[in-house]
Enzyme design. Sequence first.
Site, mmCIF file in Angstrom:
data_model
loop_
_atom_site.group_PDB
_atom_site.id
_atom_site.type_symbol
_atom_site.label_atom_id
_atom_site.label_comp_id
_atom_site.label_asym_id
_atom_site.label_seq_id
_atom_site.Cartn_x
_atom_site.Cartn_y
_atom_site.Cartn_z
ATOM 1 C CE LYS A 138 1.615 -1.649 3.707
ATOM 2 N NZ LYS A 138 0.456 -0.612 3.117
ATOM 3 C CG ASP A 178 2.769 0.319 0.419
ATOM 4 O OD1 ASP A 178 1.440 1.035 1.023
ATOM 5 O OD2 ASP A 178 3.867 0.554 1.120
#
Length: 457
Positions: A138, A178
């Site tokens: 991430k 995201d």
Amino acid sequence: MAIVSQNEKQLVAESYIMNVYDQIKQRNANQPEFLQAVKELFKTIQPVFVQHPEYIKYGILERITEPDRIISFRVSWVDDRGKVQVNRGYRVQFNNTIGPYKGGIRFHPTVNESIIKFLGFEQIFKNALTGLPIGGGKGGSDFDPKGKSDQEIMRFCQAFMTELSKYIGPDIDVPAGDIGVGAREVGYMFGQYKRLNSYQAGVLTGKGVGYGGSLGRTEATGYGTVYFVEEMLKEKGLSFEGSTVVVSGSGNVAIYAMEKAESLGAKVVACSDSNGYIYDPDGIKLETVKRIKEGERGRIKDYTNEHPHAEYFEGCNGIWSIPCDIALPCATQNEIDVESANILIQNGVKAVGEGANMPCSLEATDLFLENDVLFGPAKAVNAGGVAVSALEMSQNSMRLSWTFEEVDEKLREIMKNIYRKSVTCAEKYGYPGNLVAGANISGFLTVAEAMMAQGVY
Ligand code: NAP
């Protein structure tokens, strides 16, 4: 040879998990979100270590909770006034045992190492659940895209990718979007990567369909969320048809969750942004939300200008006081606390599906489970986005494109499989009906087995 009783095995497993958690807590004392994500997993995996005591000797938990590496870097860029601005960028490459690191990039002022680590940690198990060969990672930055011009966004994305490009690649680490990172930002980052290296379609997913993106990726997380919840409902003889739904957020996940829920006959009566929420008892007009949020990048409050019978309320928590059959938190972490969970339960909520990552606190999750509310955890429910990202990687490698219908069909099948795996694992490991435990154990076992096979590293 000493015979070890089941009870002793349980005690050994329990004390191992507690000791590892204490070490993690000491080492990451200032990372509450990361600790919350670890605790959520640890609460459910004791039976795995009873069945697989060899995992203890091989330090599976110690290794899986420590990222392979964390990259943190300065992002300097020039704003429209000619002033230099500095943000911090991150990429956490958590675990690549079953495939290249894969996980989105978040641009939001709240981004810090704890947030990126919690997201990267959950991504390991979510990606394993999809059944596709992708590891967990991430990234992101504390850059706030709100109020920035298109040129500023472009310059920031280029500066961010200039550094990030040193660490990623189609077989190494494949970022995606995201919060705060959609097709526009992915496009600017992809362009910069291509300029610095060469054209490598598979280096990012969530690209525009015209240059290597997959049809259905935009819709995937929201549609996948609804497909998963549909499976949970079916088991109890329920469906979206005729039900009232509340969805938080009005970004990528929320919009396509609303679209699919409506197409299955539900009435979505509320959605939100980070300032407040709208309540439309006649059902939210999705075209208006799409135009405001996707087209104009405006505020959800503007909805009431066109639909004056709808009401707008400042603040985010109040959305959970609207009575509904199905609640889909699709905005951000920890948006449903115990108080909101209690109100939802009192109002008769039947199912909760976590479209966002970790939107329910640990206590809120326990409350839903104790009160027999059907509960779909984020790792399983929102895995459709990364699953279609992996399908985008496949199409890029094969140099071909599947139709929307083909992708949607594969997504639906993947979501059904994740549901079945979660149910089966929950049953097998002593948590019948608990999909939080089922999803955790299923994802964990896939990665742990592969770690055992690959030797200590
Ligand atoms: P997004 O397009 O940027 O939308 C986020 C939405 O949530 C926006 O409407 C935003 O409002 C709202 N929001 C942000 N913070 C909030 C808060 N504190 N309270 C209430 N609303 C808030 O992001 P997204 O891609 O939809 O992501 C939403 C969630 O899904 C995140 O947890 C993300 O990690 C998760 N997720 C996303 C994907 C994906 O494919 N995109 C995949 C899996 C999981 P503003 O407009 O005011 O900012």
